[in-house]
Scaffold this active site. Sequence first.
Site, PDB file in Angstrom:
ATOM      1  CB  THR A  99     110.281  13.815 -89.943  1.00 47.93           C
ATOM      2  OG1 THR A  99     110.548  14.912 -88.996  1.00 47.93           O
ATOM      3  CG2 THR A  99     109.171  14.292 -90.936  1.00 47.93           C
ATOM      4  CE1 TYR A 120     106.989  17.959 -88.623  1.00 54.20           C
ATOM      5  CE2 TYR A 120     107.320  15.920 -87.791  1.00 54.20           C
ATOM      6  CZ  TYR A 120     107.778  17.175 -88.306  1.00 54.20           C
ATOM      7  OH  TYR A 120     109.362  17.196 -88.499  1.00 54.20           O
ATOM      8  CB  SER A 153     116.895  13.115 -84.061  1.00 57.22           C
ATOM      9  OG  SER A 153     117.219  14.226 -84.939  1.00 57.22           O
ATOM     10  CB  THR A 186     116.406  15.090 -90.913  1.00 61.50           C
ATOM     11  OG1 THR A 186     115.373  16.289 -90.330  1.00 61.50           O
ATOM     12  CG2 THR A 186     115.820  14.080 -91.610  1.00 61.50           C
TER      13      THR A 186
END
Length: 325
Positions: free
Chosen positions: A14, A27, A60, A93
């Site tokens: 992000t 997004y 991730s 994250t």
Amino acid sequence: MTSPRIRILATGGTIAGSAGSAIERGYRPGQIGVAELLSAAQALGLDARFDGRDIAAIGSQDIGWAHWNALHMSIFDALLDDDTDGIIVTHGTDTAEETAFLLDLTLQAGKPVVLVGAMRPADAVGSDGMRNLSNAVRVAGDELAAGRGVLVVMSDQVFAAIDVRKAATGGAEAFRGFPRGPIANVTPTSLDWFGPPDRTGRGARFAWPDGLPRVSILTAYAGMEPDAVQCALSGGAQGLVLAGLGQGNAPTPVLDALAKAGVPVVRSSRVDQGSVDRNLEVDDDALGFVAARGLGPAKARILLQVLLANGIADPVRMQAEFDRR
Ligand code: GLU
């Protein structure tokens, strides 16, 4: 004093995400490459000199061996490079705790290595990315950041890889540490460590392996069926982590199936905080299990993979590594 020289290794997430509009809800992570991140960091006027490399441009959730291998190699090079003082990895994250802990187990601790992410995309109102990156620069440029293992910087706090967890799905303050909370507070202009560097020895704890064996996490629940164990083994699991109930528990038929699995079994907890210790309610000595202690399931899996890849499969030796801090 000269400005610290920081290498930024970008992987996506992000912090490199874009919604295309400041108020868009959806997004895509990993849209901004390291060149754009570097010029944004430079524009902030931070007291540091930067260079950078693109390792990946992914969310991730898609990270795996090939990315980890490339990342490890790049950090290893930067650790040997006399022109680099500190290393920052920009990362999604969702799996930051896994990457941070894998690197922590396999890198020497002579220079700061800092993972940083964001909970809001770069073009969102109130985006936390540049604030977190500025904080990461502050940490990566600090000599006292060395000797603490890999660090994770989020929301004005610094966590050690061994402690950190993503504990909320949203909001800028999504990370927590257990059993230690943050080990420092940081802003772009201040850094307060709560204690001296604590890592014993600067060498890597384990050799970087040629690959990581398949290890599955089985989450326990009331009424869990024991065939989940056989299912994981048929898929090729060479080790199993139980994300157990409470103190790493599971229904008796599941514990029986795990004891007969024929591969190393680590008991951790699906509960967010707390240690899983040996022989409390489950007889680990009799059943041959290892207790994860302070590691949650995701990090217990990483340690089990690294142990197996380094040829360590004896439960007593494994337990000693899970006991170690
Ligand atoms: N799922 C994506 C990732 O982990 C975006 C989440 C984030 O970075 O906060 O990369």
